[in-house]
Design a protein around this motif. Structure first.
Motif, PDB file in Angstrom:
ATOM      1  N   GLN A 266       1.026  -1.102  -0.223  1.00 40.67           N
ATOM      2  CA  GLN A 266      -0.044   0.120   0.289  1.00 40.67           C
ATOM      3  C   GLN A 266       0.518   1.148   0.025  1.00 40.67           C
ATOM      4  O   GLN A 266       0.276   2.596  -0.658  1.00 40.67           O
ATOM      5  CB  GLN A 266      -1.189  -0.072   1.572  1.00 40.67           C
ATOM      6  CG  GLN A 266      -1.803  -1.226   1.161  1.00 40.67           C
ATOM      7  CD  GLN A 266      -2.542  -1.069   2.760  1.00 40.67           C
ATOM      8  OE1 GLN A 266      -2.146  -1.103   3.477  1.00 40.67           O
ATOM      9  NE2 GLN A 266      -4.014  -1.445   2.543  1.00 40.67           N
TER      10      GLN A 266
ATOM     11  N   GLU B 160      -8.318   6.145  -0.240  1.00 43.46           N
ATOM     12  CA  GLU B 160      -7.936   4.527   0.397  1.00 43.46           C
ATOM     13  C   GLU B 160      -7.363   3.711  -0.835  1.00 43.46           C
ATOM     14  O   GLU B 160      -7.937   4.060  -2.604  1.00 43.46           O
ATOM     15  CB  GLU B 160      -9.146   3.903   0.911  1.00 43.46           C
ATOM     16  CG  GLU B 160      -9.631   4.652   1.841  1.00 43.46           C
ATOM     17  CD  GLU B 160      -8.983   4.151   3.257  1.00 43.46           C
ATOM     18  OE1 GLU B 160      -8.257   3.460   3.707  1.00 43.46           O
ATOM     19  OE2 GLU B 160      -8.445   5.276   4.098  1.00 43.46           O
TER      20      GLU B 160
ATOM     21  N   LEU C 275      -7.576  -0.475  -1.599  1.00 47.54           N
ATOM     22  CA  LEU C 275      -7.467  -1.664  -1.227  1.00 47.54           C
ATOM     23  C   LEU C 275      -7.336  -2.170  -2.084  1.00 47.54           C
ATOM     24  O   LEU C 275      -7.008  -2.279  -3.482  1.00 47.54           O
ATOM     25  CB  LEU C 275      -8.960  -1.060  -1.139  1.00 47.54           C
ATOM     26  CG  LEU C 275      -9.861   0.323  -0.600  1.00 47.54           C
ATOM     27  CD1 LEU C 275     -11.351   0.207  -0.686  1.00 47.54           C
ATOM     28  CD2 LEU C 275      -9.668  -0.423   0.947  1.00 47.54           C
TER      29      LEU C 275
ATOM     30  N   ASN D 170     -12.027   9.347   0.427  1.00 47.74           N
ATOM     31  CA  ASN D 170     -12.874   8.428   2.196  1.00 47.74           C
ATOM     32  C   ASN D 170     -14.414   9.052   1.416  1.00 47.74           C
ATOM     33  O   ASN D 170     -15.350   8.322   1.792  1.00 47.74           O
ATOM     34  CB  ASN D 170     -12.039   8.783   2.239  1.00 47.74           C
ATOM     35  CG  ASN D 170     -11.405   7.481   3.505  1.00 47.74           C
ATOM     36  OD1 ASN D 170     -12.466   6.320   4.145  1.00 47.74           O
ATOM     37  ND2 ASN D 170     -10.291   7.375   3.572  1.00 47.74           N
TER      38      ASN D 170
ATOM     39  N   TYR E 207     -17.818  -2.059  -0.475  1.00 47.09           N
ATOM     40  CA  TYR E 207     -15.875  -0.964  -0.305  1.00 47.09           C
ATOM     41  C   TYR E 207     -15.828  -0.691   1.730  1.00 47.09           C
ATOM     42  O   TYR E 207     -14.068  -0.756   1.630  1.00 47.09           O
ATOM     43  CB  TYR E 207     -15.845  -0.343  -1.328  1.00 47.09           C
ATOM     44  CG  TYR E 207     -16.404   0.135  -3.268  1.00 47.09           C
ATOM     45  CD1 TYR E 207     -14.993  -0.851  -3.432  1.00 47.09           C
ATOM     46  CD2 TYR E 207     -16.797   0.014  -3.420  1.00 47.09           C
ATOM     47  CE1 TYR E 207     -14.804  -1.080  -4.625  1.00 47.09           C
ATOM     48  CE2 TYR E 207     -16.584   0.583  -4.963  1.00 47.09           C
ATOM     49  CZ  TYR E 207     -15.712  -0.755  -5.848  1.00 47.09           C
ATOM     50  OH  TYR E 207     -16.084  -0.766  -6.662  1.00 47.09           O
ATOM     51  N   ARG E 208     -16.082  -0.474   1.657  1.00 47.63           N
ATOM     52  CA  ARG E 208     -16.169   0.155   2.981  1.00 47.63           C
ATOM     53  C   ARG E 208     -15.756  -0.909   4.162  1.00 47.63           C
ATOM     54  O   ARG E 208     -15.237  -0.480   4.976  1.00 47.63           O
ATOM     55  CB  ARG E 208     -17.529   1.021   3.911  1.00 47.63           C
ATOM     56  CG  ARG E 208     -17.757   2.316   3.241  1.00 47.63           C
ATOM     57  CD  ARG E 208     -18.932   2.935   2.885  1.00 47.63           C
ATOM     58  NE  ARG E 208     -20.832   1.740   3.152  1.00 47.63           N
ATOM     59  CZ  ARG E 208     -21.255   1.684   2.776  1.00 47.63           C
ATOM     60  NH1 ARG E 208     -22.649   2.308   3.552  1.00 47.63           N
ATOM     61  NH2 ARG E 208     -23.059   0.637   2.793  1.00 47.63           N
TER      62      ARG E 208
ATOM     63  N   TYR F 123     -14.228  -3.696   2.729  1.00 48.61           N
ATOM     64  CA  TYR F 123     -12.547  -3.838   1.929  1.00 48.61           C
ATOM     65  C   TYR F 123     -12.015  -2.549   3.633  1.00 48.61           C
ATOM     66  O   TYR F 123     -10.938  -3.036   3.929  1.00 48.61           O
ATOM     67  CB  TYR F 123     -12.477  -3.643   1.667  1.00 48.61           C
ATOM     68  CG  TYR F 123     -12.761  -4.698   0.800  1.00 48.61           C
ATOM     69  CD1 TYR F 123     -12.389  -6.219   0.311  1.00 48.61           C
ATOM     70  CD2 TYR F 123     -13.920  -4.350   0.235  1.00 48.61           C
ATOM     71  CE1 TYR F 123     -12.988  -7.408  -0.067  1.00 48.61           C
ATOM     72  CE2 TYR F 123     -14.919  -5.760  -0.656  1.00 48.61           C
ATOM     73  CZ  TYR F 123     -13.943  -7.059  -0.625  1.00 48.61           C
ATOM     74  OH  TYR F 123     -14.462  -7.998  -1.041  1.00 48.61           O
ATOM     75  N   ARG F 124     -12.495  -1.235   3.709  1.00 49.15           N
ATOM     76  CA  ARG F 124     -11.458  -0.183   3.600  1.00 49.15           C
ATOM     77  C   ARG F 124     -11.329  -0.614   5.556  1.00 49.15           C
ATOM     78  O   ARG F 124     -10.127  -0.354   5.685  1.00 49.15           O
ATOM     79  CB  ARG F 124     -11.978   0.930   3.379  1.00 49.15           C
ATOM     80  CG  ARG F 124     -11.643   2.090   4.190  1.00 49.15           C
ATOM     81  CD  ARG F 124     -12.323   3.777   4.381  1.00 49.15           C
ATOM     82  NE  ARG F 124     -14.136   3.266   5.018  1.00 49.15           N
ATOM     83  CZ  ARG F 124     -14.657   3.987   5.310  1.00 49.15           C
ATOM     84  NH1 ARG F 124     -15.050   5.391   4.571  1.00 49.15           N
ATOM     85  NH2 ARG F 124     -16.337   3.843   5.369  1.00 49.15           N
ATOM     86  N   ASP F 125     -13.211  -1.277   6.437  1.00 53.09           N
ATOM     87  CA  ASP F 125     -12.312  -0.829   7.706  1.00 53.09           C
ATOM     88  C   ASP F 125     -11.819  -2.262   8.495  1.00 53.09           C
ATOM     89  O   ASP F 125     -11.436  -2.777   9.084  1.00 53.09           O
ATOM     90  CB  ASP F 125     -14.195  -1.207   8.448  1.00 53.09           C
ATOM     91  CG  ASP F 125     -15.068   0.411   8.382  1.00 53.09           C
ATOM     92  OD1 ASP F 125     -14.346   1.283   7.561  1.00 53.09           O
ATOM     93  OD2 ASP F 125     -16.151   0.809   8.119  1.00 53.09           O
TER      94      ASP F 125
ATOM     95  N   GLN G 138      -8.901  -3.068   6.664  1.00 51.80           N
ATOM     96  CA  GLN G 138      -7.727  -3.457   5.706  1.00 51.80           C
ATOM     97  C   GLN G 138      -7.297  -4.566   4.936  1.00 51.80           C
ATOM     98  O   GLN G 138      -6.273  -4.997   4.800  1.00 51.80           O
ATOM     99  CB  GLN G 138      -6.371  -3.401   7.072  1.00 51.80           C
ATOM    100  CG  GLN G 138      -6.463  -2.463   7.997  1.00 51.80           C
ATOM    101  CD  GLN G 138      -7.709  -2.056   8.998  1.00 51.80           C
ATOM    102  OE1 GLN G 138      -8.061  -3.137   9.977  1.00 51.80           O
ATOM    103  NE2 GLN G 138      -8.442  -0.903   9.149  1.00 51.80           N
ATOM    104  N   SER G 139      -8.025  -4.355   3.863  1.00 49.32           N
ATOM    105  CA  SER G 139      -8.400  -5.069   2.804  1.00 49.32           C
ATOM    106  C   SER G 139      -8.509  -6.738   2.903  1.00 49.32           C
ATOM    107  O   SER G 139      -8.352  -7.675   2.467  1.00 49.32           O
ATOM    108  CB  SER G 139      -7.157  -5.063   1.933  1.00 49.32           C
ATOM    109  OG  SER G 139      -7.607  -3.646   1.054  1.00 49.32           O
TER     110      SER G 139
END
Length: 378
Positions: free
Chosen positions: A63, A77, A79, A216, A232-233, A235-237, A239-240
């Protein structure tokens, strides 16, 4: 080019395949070692826990490399998802189109059409412009986005048709871009986009992982409930790592991005890619046997598409090229002709060799034609 000079090169394969991409030799060697014994851990990278601190550091490093190479702002973000870019066709619409007026799409070829088809399952689609009228040989540049559009979707590089967007539309709607086949090949301004997605298997690493770079604020605009694996949120929350990520693909992508940094980063590789594409386009335009299919102003730097004036010779040229170690140049099945993909790791020497092969084939055909003319006239 003399025949014996060509034959000296046969032992090396010059891979112009459209994907999975060619990878640097050093990356392949490191990946091969890791498959047997990763970092002297006694474990293969294929069997290491994705929850281990060691692999979590790989995710973080990958990342950070992406942020560095593309100058990704902290408000975005980075991801890692699965399913390839094709899953993003529906995921984008599922997240950002449902319950909204329409999704605006720029139709520039096969994969743009696939994205449009999937979006229609979730809401209204407005095609703002299309280059279908000229077999997708150009990028439309005069169009308006509906004022109530939830987003404008475009495809930066059309792998099959051989066209590329060198500038992006200014629009008040959030801008989403499929950059699968040219990401990391040239500089971009990430701030121009609200969401970028790209399958890894072109310039990043092996198939199995999809990169998403998203603002974001844009992700937070989604208010409706979604399946966890399509949100998508989530995966964001997480850390993938909401579920088991594509461990090997992420690891090899990290190695490849480290290699890219050593090449001078995206700015450095862009200069090399320009030189490669210019060399091949010059030969296509010079050689009387071939012609390019994309309009010159819209020619892709990554996927060079061309055909022969005499289509009956195309199979013969493919055999001739393959016999001299040039592989992966057959055009997509729906368009025919040839396609040479010049992804980052393809060396200039391979492009030079393809040009030499084209020139040698031209000389052979010229000689055969000359001999036939002499016999007919005797």
């Amino acid at each position: 080019m003399q025949q014996n000079q060509i034959e000296m090169q046969v032992l090396k394969k010059h891979n112009f395949g459209a994907g999975p991409c060619i990878l640097p030799g050093s990356v392949l060697q490191q990946a091969a070692n890791a498959v047997v014994n990763w970092n002297d851990s006694g474990l293969s990278i294929l069997e290491v826990s994705h929850r281990s601190p060691e692999f979590e550091s790989v995710v973080l490093k990958t990342q950070l490399l992406i942020r560095e190479l593309l100058n990704v702002p902290q408000s975005y973000e980075v991801l890692f998802l699965q399913g390839g870019a094709s899953t993003q066709f529906s995921m984008v619409a599922m997240n950002f189109l449902q319950g909204r007026a329409c999704g605006a799409y720029l139709d520039t070829g096969y994969f743009a059409q696939k994205a449009i088809k999937e979006a229609k399952l979730f809401g209204k689609v407005a095609i703002v412009a299309s280059s279908e009228d000229k077999d997708y040989s150009y990028i439309p540049d005069h169009f308006e986005t509906p004022s109530d559009a939830a987003f404008l979707h475009c495809t930066s590089n059309n792998t099959i048709e051989g066209t590329e967007m060198f500038s992006f539309p200014e629009t008040s709607a959030p801008l989403i871009c499929d950059m699968s086949s040219d990401i990391f090949s040239r500089t971009i301004n990430v701030r121009d986009f609200d969401l970028i997605y790209a399958g890894a298997q072109k310039n990043m690493g092996p198939a199995g992982m999809t990169l998403v770079i998203a603002k974001n604020e844009f992700l937070n605009s989604v208010k409706h409930a979604l399946p966890s694996m399509s949100d998508y949120r989530v995966y964001r929350d997480n850390q993938s790592m909401f579920n088991t990520p594509p461990v090997f693909s992420i690891y090899v992508s990290m190695l490849n991005l480290l290699w890219l940094r050593e090449q001078g980063g995206v700015t450095g590789i862009q200069l090399k890619n320009h030189k490669k594409s210019e060399l091949l386009y010059e030969e296509i335009d010079r050689n009387p046997l071939f012609y390019g299919t994309a309009m010159p102003a819209h020619r892709s730097k990554m996927n060079i598409t061309f055909k022969m004036h005499d289509p009956s010779m195309e199979a013969e040229f493919l055999r001739f090229a393959a016999g001299h170690g040039v592989v992966g140049i057959k055009g997509y099945r729906t368009v025919g002709g040839f396609r040479a993909s010049l992804y980052n790791a393809l060396p200039l020497s391979s492009v030079e060799f393809l040009v030499q092969v084209m020139q040698h084939f031209e000389k052979e055909k010229t000689m055969v034609y000359s001999m036939g003319t002499q016999i007919a006239g005797s």
